[in-house]
Write a protein that holds these residues in place. Structure first.
Motif, PDB file in Angstrom:
ATOM      1  N   TRP A  39      20.678  52.764  13.594  1.00 59.10           N
ATOM      2  CA  TRP A  39      20.670  53.956  14.032  1.00 59.10           C
ATOM      3  C   TRP A  39      21.260  52.686  14.878  1.00 59.10           C
ATOM      4  N   ASN A  40      21.882  52.594  15.430  1.00 57.80           N
ATOM      5  CA  ASN A  40      23.016  51.792  16.424  1.00 57.80           C
ATOM      6  C   ASN A  40      21.837  50.267  17.361  1.00 57.80           C
ATOM      7  N   THR A  41      20.257  49.788  16.408  1.00 57.03           N
ATOM      8  CA  THR A  41      19.793  49.229  16.954  1.00 57.03           C
ATOM      9  C   THR A  41      19.202  48.330  16.279  1.00 57.03           C
ATOM     10  N   LEU A  42      19.394  46.618  16.516  1.00 56.61           N
ATOM     11  CA  LEU A  42      18.848  45.846  15.173  1.00 56.61           C
ATOM     12  C   LEU A  42      17.131  45.874  15.107  1.00 56.61           C
ATOM     13  N   HIS A  43      16.604  46.116  14.581  1.00 57.25           N
ATOM     14  CA  HIS A  43      15.565  46.030  14.875  1.00 57.25           C
ATOM     15  C   HIS A  43      14.468  44.626  14.505  1.00 57.25           C
ATOM     16  N   ILE A  44      13.984  43.544  14.795  1.00 53.52           N
ATOM     17  CA  ILE A  44      13.329  42.715  14.136  1.00 53.52           C
ATOM     18  C   ILE A  44      12.142  42.602  13.890  1.00 53.52           C
ATOM     19  N   GLU A  45      11.711  42.491  12.456  1.00 57.53           N
ATOM     20  CA  GLU A  45      10.648  43.336  12.484  1.00 57.53           C
ATOM     21  C   GLU A  45       9.791  41.483  12.171  1.00 57.53           C
ATOM     22  N   LEU A  46      10.204  40.483  12.026  1.00 57.87           N
ATOM     23  CA  LEU A  46       9.150  38.706  12.094  1.00 57.87           C
ATOM     24  C   LEU A  46      10.546  37.733  12.444  1.00 57.87           C
ATOM     25  N   LEU A  47       9.379  37.881  13.759  1.00 58.10           N
ATOM     26  CA  LEU A  47      10.077  36.433  14.002  1.00 58.10           C
ATOM     27  C   LEU A  47       9.095  34.760  13.128  1.00 58.10           C
ATOM     28  N   TRP A  48       9.084  34.221  12.756  1.00 59.99           N
ATOM     29  CA  TRP A  48       8.651  32.611  11.882  1.00 59.99           C
ATOM     30  C   TRP A  48       8.602  31.423  13.156  1.00 59.99           C
ATOM     31  N   LYS A  78      21.976  48.452  20.795  1.00 55.44           N
ATOM     32  CA  LYS A  78      20.471  48.114  20.825  1.00 55.44           C
ATOM     33  C   LYS A  78      20.007  46.874  20.343  1.00 55.44           C
ATOM     34  N   ALA A  79      18.068  46.718  20.576  1.00 58.88           N
ATOM     35  CA  ALA A  79      17.796  45.592  19.838  1.00 58.88           C
ATOM     36  C   ALA A  79      16.023  45.875  20.596  1.00 58.88           C
ATOM     37  N   PHE A  80      15.198  45.727  19.137  1.00 57.94           N
ATOM     38  CA  PHE A  80      14.099  46.563  19.758  1.00 57.94           C
ATOM     39  C   PHE A  80      13.033  45.214  19.357  1.00 57.94           C
ATOM     40  N   VAL A  81      12.239  45.678  19.427  1.00 55.94           N
ATOM     41  CA  VAL A  81      10.822  44.244  18.234  1.00 55.94           C
ATOM     42  C   VAL A  81       9.471  44.529  19.585  1.00 55.94           C
ATOM     43  N   GLU A  82       8.346  44.765  18.548  1.00 51.77           N
ATOM     44  CA  GLU A  82       7.705  44.770  19.185  1.00 51.77           C
ATOM     45  C   GLU A  82       6.281  43.773  18.642  1.00 51.77           C
ATOM     46  N   TYR A 115       9.980  36.499  24.078  1.00 55.30           N
ATOM     47  CA  TYR A 115      11.038  38.177  24.029  1.00 55.30           C
ATOM     48  C   TYR A 115      12.259  38.068  25.308  1.00 55.30           C
ATOM     49  N   GLU A 116      10.753  38.111  26.534  1.00 66.27           N
ATOM     50  CA  GLU A 116      11.007  38.833  27.503  1.00 66.27           C
ATOM     51  C   GLU A 116      12.370  37.159  28.634  1.00 66.27           C
ATOM     52  N   LYS A 117      11.689  35.867  28.420  1.00 59.04           N
ATOM     53  CA  LYS A 117      12.893  34.601  28.164  1.00 59.04           C
ATOM     54  C   LYS A 117      14.457  35.222  27.518  1.00 59.04           C
ATOM     55  N   SER A 141      -0.212  45.506  21.090  1.00 59.84           N
ATOM     56  CA  SER A 141       0.856  45.675  20.820  1.00 59.84           C
ATOM     57  C   SER A 141       1.367  45.930  22.317  1.00 59.84           C
ATOM     58  N   HIS A 142       3.059  45.284  22.026  1.00 63.98           N
ATOM     59  CA  HIS A 142       3.910  45.240  23.198  1.00 63.98           C
ATOM     60  C   HIS A 142       4.789  45.483  22.416  1.00 63.98           C
ATOM     61  N   TYR A 143       6.312  46.673  23.368  1.00 67.35           N
ATOM     62  CA  TYR A 143       7.336  46.422  22.521  1.00 67.35           C
ATOM     63  C   TYR A 143       8.451  46.533  23.933  1.00 67.35           C
ATOM     64  N   LEU A 144       9.537  45.728  23.338  1.00 65.96           N
ATOM     65  CA  LEU A 144      10.538  45.335  23.979  1.00 65.96           C
ATOM     66  C   LEU A 144      11.576  45.539  23.506  1.00 65.96           C
ATOM     67  N   THR A 145      12.431  45.702  24.390  1.00 67.51           N
ATOM     68  CA  THR A 145      14.547  46.217  23.998  1.00 67.51           C
ATOM     69  C   THR A 145      15.445  45.731  24.629  1.00 67.51           C
ATOM     70  N   LYS A 146      16.515  45.225  24.466  1.00 69.36           N
ATOM     71  CA  LYS A 146      17.329  44.615  24.727  1.00 69.36           C
ATOM     72  C   LYS A 146      18.814  45.370  24.795  1.00 69.36           C
ATOM     73  N   ASP A 147      19.471  45.409  26.192  1.00 69.32           N
ATOM     74  CA  ASP A 147      20.925  46.146  25.408  1.00 69.32           C
ATOM     75  C   ASP A 147      21.931  45.005  24.933  1.00 69.32           C
ATOM     76  N   LEU A 148      21.876  45.393  23.480  1.00 68.09           N
ATOM     77  CA  LEU A 148      23.193  44.104  23.009  1.00 68.09           C
ATOM     78  C   LEU A 148      24.879  44.181  24.173  1.00 68.09           C
ATOM     79  N   LYS A 149      25.076  43.199  24.053  1.00 66.84           N
ATOM     80  CA  LYS A 149      26.473  43.144  24.848  1.00 66.84           C
ATOM     81  C   LYS A 149      27.298  42.269  24.380  1.00 66.84           C
TER      82      LYS A 149
END
Length: 108
Positions: free
Chosen positions: A28-37, A66-70, A80-82, A100-108
């Motif tokens: 859906w034109n979006t990067l969904h980050i599932e896990l960062l370790w 776009k990018a999306f992460v929970e 993620y805010e940084k 649970s926090h949900y964050l997004t970012k426009d990718l350019k």
């Protein structure tokens, strides 16, 4: 319907041991980050930024805009805010006693 593109990005130390990674999906034109370790040894050394940058680059190459992460309240919201992600929603008491926090970012 768009095809999902699942991918992983790993970082290894000099001994070739995995010390960090991302699991993500592009759809859906979006990067969904599932896990960062990140292992304890590499935290605070820019490894997380390198992983995010690599995942975002891959996503843009695959048409993501776009990018999306929970993330949860005890995890990485400030990280993620940084990285330029913007907080869009919080669900309190998920899991019980946390949020649970949900964050997004426009990718350019």
């Amino acid at each position: 319907m768009e095809k999902e593109v699942k991918f992983f990005v790993f970082v290894r130390n000099d001994d070739q041991e995995v010390i960090g990674g991302i699991r993500a999906i592009c759809f859906w034109n979006t990067l969904h980050i599932e896990l960062l370790w990140l292992s304890e040894e590499c935290r605070g050394k820019g490894v997380g930024k390198e992983l995010i940058d690599s995942a975002e680059k891959f996503a843009v190459e695959h048409g993501c805009e776009k990018a999306f992460v929970e993330t949860t309240s005890w995890q990485a919201k400030p990280f993620y805010e940084k990285m330029g992600y913007h907080h869009i929603a919080t669900i309190n008491d998920r899991p019980k006693g946390h949020a649970s926090h949900y964050l997004t970012k426009d990718l350019k």
